[in-house]
Design an enzyme around this catalytic site. Structure first.
Site, PDB file in Angstrom:
ATOM      1  CB  CYS A 199     -27.747  31.093  68.814  1.00 18.28           C
ATOM      2  SG  CYS A 199     -27.629  29.310  69.003  1.00 18.28           S
TER       3      CYS A 199
ATOM      4  CG  HIS B 114     -23.210  31.989  67.600  1.00 17.78           C
ATOM      5  ND1 HIS B 114     -23.676  32.485  68.800  1.00 17.78           N
ATOM      6  CD2 HIS B 114     -23.740  30.757  67.465  1.00 17.78           C
ATOM      7  CE1 HIS B 114     -24.446  31.581  69.376  1.00 17.78           C
ATOM      8  NE2 HIS B 114     -24.510  30.516  68.592  1.00 17.78           N
TER       9      HIS B 114
ATOM     10  CD  GLU C 224     -22.449  35.808  69.151  1.00 23.37           C
ATOM     11  OE1 GLU C 224     -22.796  35.830  67.950  1.00 23.37           O
ATOM     12  OE2 GLU C 224     -22.851  34.935  69.949  1.00 23.37           O
TER      13      GLU C 224
END
EC number: 6.3.5.3
Lengths: 225, 81
Positions: free
Chosen positions: A87, A195, A197
């Site tokens: 991002c 994302h 994560e």
């Protein structure tokens, strides 16, 4: 000894804690790096996490790309250090010249926050755990996620297998050719807008698909050791 | 000291959704005849005499604008007291 993966925090970074957690879930040691650091502490790879570094003043990622810590990151990346930008981290890697193209305001002008499916299209240091052609589900949350580059660059990226992730639907942010993530020519520097994560455990995310990026780099580092 | 202006605009071929939103708002104000709006950035630099044109160009190209998606114009506005 486990691999050590640096996670950079800039003023305005939001996702460094989740990125560090993902690194630990994958079985590595997360090493915190600060934007003013000039020593990477001998880490084996670096994650540039998401957020709004330096308030996204000037352009998203522009000031972070010129911060003290990015000097050694760029040098090390050019020598083959695996680097993942997520991002705002992707925006920073583009601004730093490590990845081609740029990220601009979403076509609809709206901040997008939802789960999204991505097709994995390249075997890189950060995607070796996935079959090329398989799909993963991860969150997308960004207002400036529209990937752009000139047609010649886009043709080259597609021809050289540098498109790593593509949206499986028409890109909701208007990204050219539905590109969600790209890599460097050596496949060690990878950037993507969604994302991974945030998707490492079904308890807290839409899937555990994102963990594959972090386990991929560990496999790569272990093989190299 | 001299005042230097750097204007940065998205390249013509880059979609500018902010400019388009502004253009649509003009219609709501009852304005007609505005065919297109491009939104950019305007930098005002106060520089001392040691900063030459080449250095200004470097500042614009390496920081103020992103050459992948933007074009820019650097101009000196004359000397300040």
């Amino acid at each position: 000894m486990s691999a050590r993966i640096g996670v950079i925090t800039f003023p305005g970074t939001l996702d460094d804690v989740d990125a560090s957690r993902a690194v630990r879930y994958a079985g590595a040691e997360a090493v915190s790096l600060w934007h003013r650091d000039t020593d990477l502490q001998g880490v084996d790879a670096v994650v540039v996490p998401g957020g709004f570094s330096y308030g996204d003043y000037l352009r998203a990622g522009a000031i972070a790309a010129r911060s003290p810590v990015m000097g050694p990151v760029v040098d090390a990346a050019r020598r083959g250090l695996p680097v993942l930008g997520i991002c705002n981290g992707f925006q920073i890697l583009c601004e730093a010249g490590l990845l081609p193209g740029a990220l601009v305001r979403n076509t609809g002008l709206r901040f997008i926050c939802r789960e999204i499916r991505l097709r994995v299209e390249a075997d890189t240091a950060w995607t070796s755990a996935f079959e090329v052609g398989s799909a993963i589900t991860v969150p997308l949350k960004s207002g400036e996620g529209r990937y752009v580059a000139d047609a010649e660059t886009l043709d080259r990226l597609e021809g050289e297998g540098q498109v790593v992730f593509r949206y499986t639907e028409p890109a909701p942010n208007g990204a050219l050719r539905d590109i969600a993530g790209v890599c460097s020519t050596d496949g060690r520097v990878v950037g993507l807008m969604p994302h991974p994560e945030h998707a490492i455990d079904p308890l807290t995310g839409p899937s555990a698909d994102g963990l594959g990026l972090f386990s991929s780099v560990l496999t790569r580092l272990t093989a190299a050791a | 000291m001299a005042r230097v202006i750097v204007d940065v605009l998205p390249k013509a071929e880059i979609l500018d959704p902010q400019g388009q939103a502004v253009a649509r708002a003009m219609g709501r104000l009852g304005v007609s005849g505005v065919a297109d709006v491009r939104q950019g950035k305007h930098f005002v630099l106060e520089v001392d005499d040691s900063v030459g044109d080449a250095e200004l160009e470097r500042i614009a190209e390496s920081l103020l604008a992103n050459p992948v998606m933007e074009e820019w114009v650097v101009r000196r506005e004359g000397r300040q007291q």
